[in-house]
Design a protein around this motif. Structure first.
Motif, short mmCIF file in Angstrom:
data_model
loop_
_atom_site.label_atom_id
_atom_site.label_comp_id
_atom_site.label_asym_id
_atom_site.label_seq_id
_atom_site.Cartn_x
_atom_site.Cartn_y
_atom_site.Cartn_z
N UNK A 17 0.73 -1.15 -0.03
CA UNK A 17 0.00 0.01 -0.16
C UNK A 17 0.83 1.26 -0.15
N UNK A 18 0.35 2.33 -0.80
CA UNK A 18 1.17 3.59 -0.87
C UNK A 18 0.10 4.71 -0.41
N UNK A 19 0.61 5.48 0.59
CA UNK A 19 -0.47 6.63 0.69
C UNK A 19 0.33 7.86 0.72
N UNK A 20 -0.37 9.18 0.72
CA UNK A 20 0.04 10.45 1.05
C UNK A 20 -0.90 11.05 1.79
N UNK A 21 -0.26 12.23 2.33
CA UNK A 21 -1.26 13.09 3.21
C UNK A 21 -2.10 13.76 2.35
N UNK A 22 -3.51 13.88 3.02
CA UNK A 22 -4.54 14.71 2.23
C UNK A 22 -3.84 16.23 1.92
N UNK A 23 -4.37 16.61 0.80
CA UNK A 23 -4.08 18.10 0.39
C UNK A 23 -5.10 18.91 0.80
N UNK A 24 -5.02 20.04 1.34
CA UNK A 24 -6.23 20.97 1.67
C UNK A 24 -6.93 21.34 0.48
N UNK A 25 -8.37 21.33 0.63
CA UNK A 25 -8.94 21.42 -0.84
C UNK A 25 -8.73 23.29 -0.71
N UNK A 26 -9.14 23.54 -2.20
CA UNK A 26 -9.04 24.97 -2.39
C UNK A 26 -10.16 25.67 -1.53
N UNK A 27 -9.77 26.96 -1.23
CA UNK A 27 -10.83 27.92 -0.73
C UNK A 27 -11.97 27.88 -1.39
N UNK A 28 -13.37 28.07 -0.64
CA UNK A 28 -14.61 28.17 -1.22
C UNK A 28 -15.03 26.98 -1.83
N UNK A 29 -14.45 25.74 -1.59
CA UNK A 29 -15.26 24.39 -1.87
C UNK A 29 -15.70 23.82 -0.60
N UNK A 30 -16.61 22.90 -0.72
CA UNK A 30 -17.19 22.22 0.46
C UNK A 30 -16.12 20.90 0.89
N UNK A 31 -15.45 20.78 0.13
CA UNK A 31 -14.53 19.48 0.39
C UNK A 31 -13.57 19.91 1.52
N UNK A 32 -13.21 18.87 2.22
CA UNK A 32 -11.99 18.72 3.20
C UNK A 32 -10.74 18.66 2.60
N UNK A 33 -10.56 17.61 1.62
CA UNK A 33 -9.24 17.59 0.78
C UNK A 33 -9.49 17.75 -0.62
#
Length: 163
Positions: free
Chosen positions: A64-80
């Motif tokens: 398994x390979x994983x990366x840290x979540x990237x912050x979602x762009x400002x103004x979106x409802x997403x967390x990542x």
């Protein structure tokens, strides 16, 4: 969540497999099955999952390979930002590709034409073979379970063994 236009029904014995060396097809199918199973488990346990990758090491071990979540762009409802995470996964895989012979990137997508969510698995082999598939799903509010559709083939371009 990434978006994809649509998919076609999956036919395991379709022409893609006939055009791929047997060992490569086995690696890609192993990654596809493992990726779908892991994503289904995360969806059922947590209601969602972050993009992740799987590799078939040169010795045959699946990792398994994983990366840290990237912050979602400002103004979106997403967390990542899933698209950034996918790009980051592909970059990590490209940098370390000498240690494995096949890889898959697994993510949650929205099928625009079907107006549904799906698990998307894009597999790639060091010999240049590629294959991708999507598994649509919907949440059943009444039973509080997920209902999965039919696995379908999807288009895919090499992203790891490029340059």
């Amino acid at each position: 969540m990434a978006e994809t236009a649509g998919h076609v029904p999956f036919e395991p014995e379709s022409s893609w497999r006939e055009s791929v060396p047997e060992d490569s097809a086995t690696d890609l199918e192993n990654l596809l099955g493992t990726g779908i199973s892991a994503a289904q488990e995360q969806l059922q346990r947590n209601g969602g999952f972050l993009p992740f990758a799987l590799t078939v090491q040169n010795d045959g071990e699946v990792r398994l390979v994983a990366v840290s979540p990237a912050d979602a762009p400002e103004g979106t409802d997403a967390d990542f930002d899933a698209d950034v995470m996918i790009s980051d996964l592909q970059a990590v895989l490209r940098q370390n590709r000498s240690g494995f012979r096949a890889a898959a990137v697994v993510c949650d997508v929205q099928l625009v034409e079907d107006d549904s969510d799906a698990i998307h698995v894009a597999t790639e082999h060091s010999d240049g073979s590629v294959f991708a598939a999507v598994l649509p799903y919907v949440a059943n509010a009444e039973t509080r379970t997920l209902e999965f559709g039919e696995l379908g083939a999807d288009s895919s371009q090499p992203a790891i063994w490029v340059d």
